[in-house]
Design an enzyme around this catalytic site. Structure first.
Site, PDB file in Angstrom:
ATOM      1  N   TYR A 218       0.829  -1.201   0.000  1.00 29.60           N
ATOM      2  CA  TYR A 218       0.000   0.000   0.000  1.00 29.60           C
ATOM      3  C   TYR A 218       0.869   1.258   0.000  1.00 29.60           C
ATOM      4  O   TYR A 218       0.672   2.165  -0.824  1.00 29.60           O
ATOM      5  CB  TYR A 218      -0.916   0.002   1.218  1.00 29.60           C
ATOM      6  CG  TYR A 218      -1.787   1.231   1.303  1.00 29.60           C
ATOM      7  CD1 TYR A 218      -2.824   1.427   0.409  1.00 29.60           C
ATOM      8  CD2 TYR A 218      -1.571   2.187   2.287  1.00 29.60           C
ATOM      9  CE1 TYR A 218      -3.621   2.564   0.474  1.00 29.60           C
ATOM     10  CE2 TYR A 218      -2.367   3.319   2.370  1.00 29.60           C
ATOM     11  CZ  TYR A 218      -3.387   3.504   1.460  1.00 29.60           C
ATOM     12  OH  TYR A 218      -4.169   4.629   1.533  1.00 29.60           O
TER      13      TYR A 218
ATOM     14  N   LYS B 110       1.185   4.100  -2.996  1.00 26.94           N
ATOM     15  CA  LYS B 110       0.846   5.496  -2.751  1.00 26.94           C
ATOM     16  C   LYS B 110       2.036   6.419  -2.996  1.00 26.94           C
ATOM     17  O   LYS B 110       1.868   7.582  -3.406  1.00 26.94           O
ATOM     18  CB  LYS B 110       0.300   5.664  -1.329  1.00 26.94           C
ATOM     19  CG  LYS B 110      -1.102   5.079  -1.174  1.00 26.94           C
ATOM     20  CD  LYS B 110      -2.068   5.720  -2.155  1.00 26.94           C
ATOM     21  CE  LYS B 110      -3.483   5.225  -2.042  1.00 26.94           C
ATOM     22  NZ  LYS B 110      -4.408   5.852  -3.008  1.00 26.94           N
TER      23      LYS B 110
END
Length: 270
Positions: A155, A159
């Site tokens: 994640y 990002k």
């Protein structure tokens, strides 16, 4: 805003949370909206409310953004529209777990939604904006992008990709009339956060969580203030809050923050 950017906007991940807040904010400014998400009933409910409240046109497109042809299909189904504002808000991680506790397909789905998806969306919908000399692209990223952290491996990496992509596109398109904003979110009160808490059997506490409508309003008011906007920060255009730290210390701090957010105690290992 329609004269600055165009008559239609697209919100990917637009059925609830920050995405639907963006849709409301765009509609309140007179922009017609295309809502994109997987769940048809939630999409249609959101669309009906926006039509009723603001009197704009709303089109819904049900797509799974982790599939390889999703963005091509979205482009085909909006080919008759002039898209002037693109918000890519998909790709939340609702189960923060250790890297090896998630199967490889789960990691790859997140990469497709958070890396391939925004890159392809920016290319397909940004090209006409640059050609017209007006438009705006918002890539919603996260504070997880600032440094690596335990249970945030994929994640956080995706990002970080979104953040760098937004900053690079801002640098390339800043003189073309197209605004690009990398919107860095902290912890925000969204249905995905609620579902994450419910799945773990935890009580859901909104204390310290940002309001998604305030987040969206802030971003829409500052589309031209890129490349990066840190939502809720006293200095929203500043750099990484870990900038003064050595990378090792930043990674350990991020890991402690992730453990605290998950309601767990960090084990202190270096």
């Amino acid at each position: 805003m329609t004269s600055a950017y165009g008559p239609w906007g697209i919100v990917l991940g637009g059925s609830d949370g920050v995405g639907v807040a963006f849709a409301h904010g765009m509609a309140a400014r007179g922009i017609n909206v295309v809502l994109v998400a997987r769940r048809v009933p939630v999409l249609e409910q959101a669309a009906a409310l926006i039509r009723l409240k603001y009197g704009v046109e709303v089109r819904t497109v049900s797509l799974d953004l982790s599939t390889p042809d999703a963005l091509a299909e979205l482009e085909r189904r909006t080919a008759d529209l002039e898209i002037g504002l693109l918000v890519y808000n998909a790709g939340a991680d609702t189960s923060s777990v250790a890297f090896l506790d998630r199967d490889i397909d789960g990691h790859l789905d997140l990469v497709r939604r958070n890396c391939s998806g925004p890159l392809e969306a920016a290319h397909r919908f940004g090209a006409p904006m640059v050609a017209r000399g007006r438009g705006s692209v918002v890539l919603v990223t996260s504070g997880a992008a600032w440094a690596g952290g335990a249970t945030l491996a994929t994640y956080g990496a995706t990002k970080a990709f979104d953040l760098i992509l937004a900053e690079a596109l801002w640098a390339e398109w800043r003189d073309s009339g197209v605004d690009v904003l990398g919107l860095v979110l902290g912890r925000t009160d969204t249905p995905s956060h609620r579902r994450q808490a419910e799945a773990k059997g935890d009580a859901y506490d909104t204390a310290g969580l940002a309001d998604p409508y305030r987040v969206a309003e802030e971003a829409l008011d500052h589309l031209a203030d890129g490349p990066t906007w840190i939502s809720g920060s006293p200095d929203p255009t500043a750099g990484s809050p870990f900038a003064a730290m050595k990378r090792r210390d930043a990674v350990l701090a991020m890991s402690r923050g992730a453990a605290t957010a998950a309601g767990k105690k960090a084990d202190g290992r270096h």
